[in-house]
Design a protein around this motif. Structure first.
Motif, PDB file in Angstrom:
ATOM      1  N   LEU A  25       1.779  11.419 -11.829  1.00 22.19           N
ATOM      2  CA  LEU A  25       1.358   9.972 -12.199  1.00 22.19           C
ATOM      3  C   LEU A  25       2.530   9.194 -12.404  1.00 22.19           C
ATOM      4  O   LEU A  25       2.565   8.054 -12.261  1.00 22.19           O
ATOM      5  N   GLN A  26       3.515   9.914 -12.863  1.00 20.02           N
ATOM      6  CA  GLN A  26       4.871   8.910 -13.449  1.00 20.02           C
ATOM      7  C   GLN A  26       5.453   8.600 -12.256  1.00 20.02           C
ATOM      8  O   GLN A  26       6.041   7.474 -12.335  1.00 20.02           O
ATOM      9  N   THR A  27       5.436   9.603 -11.273  1.00 24.51           N
ATOM     10  CA  THR A  27       6.122   9.193  -9.969  1.00 24.51           C
ATOM     11  C   THR A  27       5.525   7.898  -9.192  1.00 24.51           C
ATOM     12  O   THR A  27       6.044   6.959  -8.901  1.00 24.51           O
ATOM     13  N   PHE A  28       4.047   7.880  -9.193  1.00 29.80           N
ATOM     14  CA  PHE A  28       3.513   6.588  -8.835  1.00 29.80           C
ATOM     15  C   PHE A  28       3.615   5.533  -9.724  1.00 29.80           C
ATOM     16  O   PHE A  28       3.905   4.424  -9.075  1.00 29.80           O
ATOM     17  N   ALA A  29       3.812   5.806 -11.008  1.00 31.03           N
ATOM     18  CA  ALA A  29       4.075   4.579 -11.800  1.00 31.03           C
ATOM     19  C   ALA A  29       5.473   4.086 -11.810  1.00 31.03           C
ATOM     20  O   ALA A  29       5.764   2.810 -11.594  1.00 31.03           O
ATOM     21  N   ASP A  30       6.325   4.857 -11.362  1.00 31.24           N
ATOM     22  CA  ASP A  30       7.881   4.360 -11.142  1.00 31.24           C
ATOM     23  C   ASP A  30       8.049   3.566  -9.851  1.00 31.24           C
ATOM     24  O   ASP A  30       8.776   2.720  -9.784  1.00 31.24           O
ATOM     25  N   ILE A  31       7.279   4.027  -8.899  1.00 27.91           N
ATOM     26  CA  ILE A  31       7.451   3.464  -7.749  1.00 27.91           C
ATOM     27  C   ILE A  31       6.734   2.100  -7.773  1.00 27.91           C
ATOM     28  O   ILE A  31       7.411   1.044  -7.183  1.00 27.91           O
ATOM     29  N   ILE A  39       9.449   0.395  -0.734  1.00 30.10           N
ATOM     30  CA  ILE A  39      10.032   1.321  -1.682  1.00 30.10           C
ATOM     31  C   ILE A  39       9.746   2.679  -1.332  1.00 30.10           C
ATOM     32  O   ILE A  39       8.842   3.090  -1.008  1.00 30.10           O
ATOM     33  N   ILE A  40      11.016   3.517  -1.242  1.00 26.29           N
ATOM     34  CA  ILE A  40      10.877   4.836  -0.899  1.00 26.29           C
ATOM     35  C   ILE A  40      11.498   5.817  -1.819  1.00 26.29           C
ATOM     36  O   ILE A  40      12.387   5.495  -2.279  1.00 26.29           O
ATOM     37  N   PRO A  41      10.800   6.834  -2.434  1.00 27.06           N
ATOM     38  CA  PRO A  41      11.187   7.783  -3.364  1.00 27.06           C
ATOM     39  C   PRO A  41      12.091   8.685  -2.636  1.00 27.06           C
ATOM     40  O   PRO A  41      11.894   9.147  -1.336  1.00 27.06           O
ATOM     41  N   VAL A  42      13.071   9.210  -3.422  1.00 27.66           N
ATOM     42  CA  VAL A  42      14.088  10.030  -2.658  1.00 27.66           C
ATOM     43  C   VAL A  42      14.496  10.996  -3.837  1.00 27.66           C
ATOM     44  O   VAL A  42      14.421  10.806  -4.899  1.00 27.66           O
ATOM     45  N   GLN A  43      14.716  12.373  -3.264  1.00 28.08           N
ATOM     46  CA  GLN A  43      15.075  13.226  -4.007  1.00 28.08           C
ATOM     47  C   GLN A  43      16.279  14.049  -3.289  1.00 28.08           C
ATOM     48  O   GLN A  43      16.066  14.632  -2.015  1.00 28.08           O
ATOM     49  N   ASN A  44      17.312  14.441  -3.922  1.00 31.83           N
ATOM     50  CA  ASN A  44      18.601  14.853  -3.304  1.00 31.83           C
ATOM     51  C   ASN A  44      18.894  14.287  -1.953  1.00 31.83           C
ATOM     52  O   ASN A  44      19.223  15.298  -0.993  1.00 31.83           O
ATOM     53  N   GLY A  45      18.956  13.005  -2.016  1.00 29.33           N
ATOM     54  CA  GLY A  45      19.119  12.346  -0.618  1.00 29.33           C
ATOM     55  C   GLY A  45      18.153  12.265   0.366  1.00 29.33           C
ATOM     56  O   GLY A  45      18.464  11.853   1.545  1.00 29.33           O
ATOM     57  N   ARG A  46      16.981  13.112  -0.024  1.00 29.89           N
ATOM     58  CA  ARG A  46      15.913  13.153   1.082  1.00 29.89           C
ATOM     59  C   ARG A  46      14.540  12.245   0.812  1.00 29.89           C
ATOM     60  O   ARG A  46      14.359  12.247  -0.261  1.00 29.89           O
ATOM     61  N   TRP A  47      14.480  11.322   1.905  1.00 28.96           N
ATOM     62  CA  TRP A  47      13.145  10.558   1.590  1.00 28.96           C
ATOM     63  C   TRP A  47      11.830  11.390   1.413  1.00 28.96           C
ATOM     64  O   TRP A  47      11.607  12.426   1.984  1.00 28.96           O
ATOM     65  N   LYS A  48      11.095  11.067   0.339  1.00 25.12           N
ATOM     66  CA  LYS A  48       9.772  11.616   0.264  1.00 25.12           C
ATOM     67  C   LYS A  48       8.412  10.753   0.280  1.00 25.12           C
ATOM     68  O   LYS A  48       8.595   9.547   0.369  1.00 25.12           O
ATOM     69  N   HIS A  49       7.290  11.254   0.257  1.00 25.76           N
ATOM     70  CA  HIS A  49       6.127  10.663   0.144  1.00 25.76           C
ATOM     71  C   HIS A  49       5.922  10.395  -1.154  1.00 25.76           C
ATOM     72  O   HIS A  49       6.337  11.044  -2.215  1.00 25.76           O
ATOM     73  N   PRO A  50       5.282   9.396  -1.764  1.00 24.72           N
ATOM     74  CA  PRO A  50       4.783   8.150  -0.872  1.00 24.72           C
ATOM     75  C   PRO A  50       5.439   6.761  -0.917  1.00 24.72           C
ATOM     76  O   PRO A  50       5.882   6.381  -1.918  1.00 24.72           O
ATOM     77  N   PRO A  51       5.887   6.227   0.375  1.00 28.13           N
ATOM     78  CA  PRO A  51       6.599   5.217   0.294  1.00 28.13           C
ATOM     79  C   PRO A  51       5.357   4.060  -0.101  1.00 28.13           C
ATOM     80  O   PRO A  51       4.162   4.327   0.119  1.00 28.13           O
ATOM     81  N   LEU A  52       5.832   3.032  -0.798  1.00 22.79           N
ATOM     82  CA  LEU A  52       4.904   1.952  -1.073  1.00 22.79           C
ATOM     83  C   LEU A  52       5.518   0.868  -0.114  1.00 22.79           C
ATOM     84  O   LEU A  52       6.549   0.326  -0.102  1.00 22.79           O
ATOM     85  N   ILE A  53       4.765   0.227   0.866  1.00 22.86           N
ATOM     86  CA  ILE A  53       4.914  -0.640   1.833  1.00 22.86           C
ATOM     87  C   ILE A  53       4.187  -2.094   1.483  1.00 22.86           C
ATOM     88  O   ILE A  53       2.950  -2.048   1.540  1.00 22.86           O
ATOM     89  N   GLY A  54       5.000  -3.005   1.612  1.00 21.07           N
ATOM     90  CA  GLY A  54       4.653  -4.317   1.559  1.00 21.07           C
ATOM     91  C   GLY A  54       3.873  -4.755   2.810  1.00 21.07           C
ATOM     92  O   GLY A  54       4.112  -4.348   3.854  1.00 21.07           O
ATOM     93  N   ALA A  84       0.752  -1.186  -0.061  1.00 19.84           N
ATOM     94  CA  ALA A  84       0.148  -0.047  -0.008  1.00 19.84           C
ATOM     95  C   ALA A  84       0.931   1.242   0.051  1.00 19.84           C
ATOM     96  O   ALA A  84       1.774   1.318   0.637  1.00 19.84           O
ATOM     97  N   PHE A  85       0.343   2.301  -1.071  1.00 24.00           N
ATOM     98  CA  PHE A  85       0.749   3.567  -0.728  1.00 24.00           C
ATOM     99  C   PHE A  85       0.628   4.248   0.565  1.00 24.00           C
ATOM    100  O   PHE A  85      -0.399   3.989   1.232  1.00 24.00           O
ATOM    101  N   ILE A  86       1.472   4.772   1.126  1.00 20.79           N
ATOM    102  CA  ILE A  86       1.013   5.608   2.686  1.00 20.79           C
ATOM    103  C   ILE A  86       1.229   7.181   2.226  1.00 20.79           C
ATOM    104  O   ILE A  86       2.583   7.661   2.064  1.00 20.79           O
ATOM    105  N   MET A  87       0.344   7.973   2.497  1.00 20.99           N
ATOM    106  CA  MET A  87       0.579   9.418   2.180  1.00 20.99           C
ATOM    107  C   MET A  87      -0.429  10.347   2.889  1.00 20.99           C
ATOM    108  O   MET A  87      -1.655   9.754   3.215  1.00 20.99           O
ATOM    109  N   PRO A  88      -0.193  11.410   2.914  1.00 20.05           N
ATOM    110  CA  PRO A  88      -1.125  12.581   3.444  1.00 20.05           C
ATOM    111  C   PRO A  88      -2.020  13.218   2.189  1.00 20.05           C
ATOM    112  O   PRO A  88      -1.510  12.727   1.038  1.00 20.05           O
TER     113      PRO A  88
END
Length: 200
Positions: free
Chosen positions: A107-113, A125-140, A95-99
């Motif tokens: 949409l591409q970001t959701f697709a890549d994850i 799966i955690i998206p990262v940008q410039n070394g910083r974790w971002k929303h939304p993680p996809l958690i098994g 499940a994706f977890i997000m505010p």
């Protein structure tokens, strides 16, 4: 099957209006996120509502979404809402977890994850940008119990820190990862950036 938990229970006190149902791209902020999640195959979507929860139910009344009421939305943090949501994911393998206030994530970001998860890169799966974790993680699903039982500090980030060694980090360049909508000014900036106008 994929799922998602969206935390939409807050008071939106800094905004001065209810963020999830603010107009955005001919829909609402919350509906825009739901649409993208459905487009990448999330079939079990749980929205955790609190403040003005009946309005959210009414807006999505003809939808297959599950709306879960968090009665403690005034005194508990977003993690509690996410835990309420995870408890209601019955079938999804992840499940994706997000505010609810990040409608500019592409949409591409959701697709890549999603693709990283489907390619067996990992069950977290955690998206990262410039070394910083971002929303939304996809958690098994295997980590759902870790979320539900967590009582430490730093909310969702505290959980992800605990599971860091098990995570697959995927670099994402999407500017929408840095856009949330907490104030009227941020909302105006969102609409201006998207080239879409609404009366505020």
């Amino acid at each position: 099957m994929l799922g998602a938990v969206i935390a939409a229970a807050g008071l939106s006190s800094r905004m001065g209006d209810f963020k999830p149902l603010l107009p955005y791209r001919g829909k609402t902020i919350l509906a825009a996120t739901v649409e993208k999640l459905r487009a990448v195959g999330a079939k079990e979507i749980v929205i955790v509502a609190g403040h003005r929860h009946e309005e959210i139910r009414k807006y999505f009344k003809d939808s297959s979404l599950k709306i879960v009421y968090n009665p403690h939305y005034r005194e508990r943090d977003m993690l509690y809402s996410l835990q309420c949501g995870i408890k209601n994911i019955k079938k999804a393998a992840a499940a994706f977890i997000m505010p609810a206030d990040m409608p500019a994530i592409s949409l591409q970001t959701f697709a890549d994850i999603t693709n990283a998860w489907q390619a067996n890169k990992g069950e977290l799966i955690i998206p990262v940008q410039n070394g910083r974790w971002k929303h939304p993680p996809l958690i098994g699903r295997r980590y759902f119990a870790d979320i539900i039982s967590f009582s430490g500090e730093n909310g969702m980030r505290g959980i992800l820190n605990k599971l860091e060694k098990k995570a697959f980090l995927i670099e994402i360049s999407d500017d929408g990862l840095n856009v949330d909508v907490d104030t009227p000014e941020e909302y105006r900036r969102l609409l201006e950036t998207e080239g879409y106008s609404e009366k505020l």
